[in-house]
Design an enzyme around this catalytic site. Structure first.
Site, short mmCIF file in Angstrom:
data_model
loop_
_atom_site.label_atom_id
_atom_site.label_comp_id
_atom_site.label_asym_id
_atom_site.label_seq_id
_atom_site.Cartn_x
_atom_site.Cartn_y
_atom_site.Cartn_z
N LYS A 152 -63.22 41.49 -9.91
CA LYS A 152 -61.73 42.00 -9.94
C LYS A 152 -61.67 43.34 -9.16
CE LYS A 152 -60.39 38.89 -12.80
NZ LYS A 152 -59.56 37.65 -12.31
N SER A 168 -59.61 31.42 -7.99
CA SER A 168 -58.74 31.98 -6.79
C SER A 168 -58.00 33.41 -7.16
CB SER A 168 -57.62 30.95 -6.19
OG SER A 168 -56.86 30.38 -7.40
N SER A 169 -58.29 33.77 -8.26
CA SER A 169 -57.79 35.20 -8.72
C SER A 169 -57.79 36.24 -7.87
CB SER A 169 -58.36 35.46 -10.14
OG SER A 169 -59.70 35.95 -9.76
N MET A 170 -58.91 36.17 -6.83
CA MET A 170 -58.88 37.42 -5.67
C MET A 170 -58.33 37.02 -4.35
SD MET A 170 -59.82 40.18 -7.15
CE MET A 170 -60.19 40.86 -5.70
#
Length: 259
Positions: free
Chosen positions: A103, A60-62
């Site tokens: 990213k 879920s980093s984006m």
């Protein structure tokens, strides 16, 4: 008795031909529509296969731009085409072994990046508006020291800044968290599952230079849709013409003879 003339309706099936139904012009146009539709439909998928690669984003980093488990389509591009604000797919063994990483590029070679000024990311002294961040979140939950990005390299952050293992997690590396342009494999254009559509343009970076233009995914989509419509429309001509001809036959009276 005198001759009496009456009429009766001709049977629908009596005396009909088993050949193609409809005018010759209609049949030719129908065949042309189907052929053209197949070319557009298959050509669209072929173009997509050459221009794009699908990826599943595992974390879920984006978020909220791309959620964990989302399926994206990323245009195959050279690292030299990448610009600020792009969401890219890259590989770097110092980040993750044998797996692509997704990213957002926030600074390119020659830029100076730091955070935060009034809660905003700063690139080359300009505060960057980032509407793609989670509502109410800051650009970074910790201070980023000033980093001068070397030529040929990129500085990348996740949109979920609080939990993203991005350039800020590699600041002590020899490259100060930057990634080589050559590591980039593709640029994300759209989230296709769920069907969230094309990514929004990162307009906050426009003051620093031109943004990347969207890839051909929109055009490809229209080609596929147009091809499907032509195939279905052309294929439907025969049944429609047959139904229309049958209706005329049932409605046409014919003499019943003298009795």
């Amino acid at each position: 008795m005198g001759g009496e003339s009456t009429t009766r309706t001709a049977p629908h099936s009596g005396g009909t031909s088993s050949g193609p139904v409809g005018s010759r012009t209609g049949q030719r146009l129908s065949g042309l529509a189907v052929a053209l539709g197949l070319v557009l439909f298959l050509g669209g998928f072929g173009w997509a296969a050459l221009a794009y690669r699908p990826y599943t984003v595992p974390t879920s980093s984006m978020s909220p731009t791309i959620a964990a488990g989302d399926r994206v389509l990323a245009e195959r591009v050279d690292g030299g085409e990448v610009r600020r604000g792009d969401v890219v797919v890259f590989t770097d063994k110092t980040w993750v072994s044998n797996a692509p990483v997704v990213k957002r590029v926030v600074a390119v070679g020659g830029d100076t990046v730091s955070c935060c000024t009034d809660g905003k990311l700063t690139v080359n002294g300009k505060q960057i508006d980032e509407p793609y961040l989670p509502p109410g979140s800051l650009a970074e939950n910790k201070n980023i020291p000033t980093v001068k990005v070397p030529d040929g390299r990129l500085f990348l952050l996740g949109d979920e800044r609080e939990g993203s293992l991005d350039s800020t997690a590699h600041l002590t590396d020899a490259a100060q968290g930057t990634v080589a342009r050559s590591a980039v494999k593709a640029r994300v254009d759209a989230v296709v599952w769920p069907m969230n559509g094309m990514l929004k343009r990162p307009t906050g970076f426009e003051a620093l230079g031109a943004l990347s233009e969207p890839g051909p995914l929109g055009t490809i989509g229209w080609l596929i849709v147009a091809g499907a419509v032509l195939v279905l429309g052309g294929g439907a001509y025969g049944p429609i013409a047959k139904r229309t001809a049958g209706g005329r036959d049932r409605a046409r009276p014919e003499p019943a003879g003298v009795r």
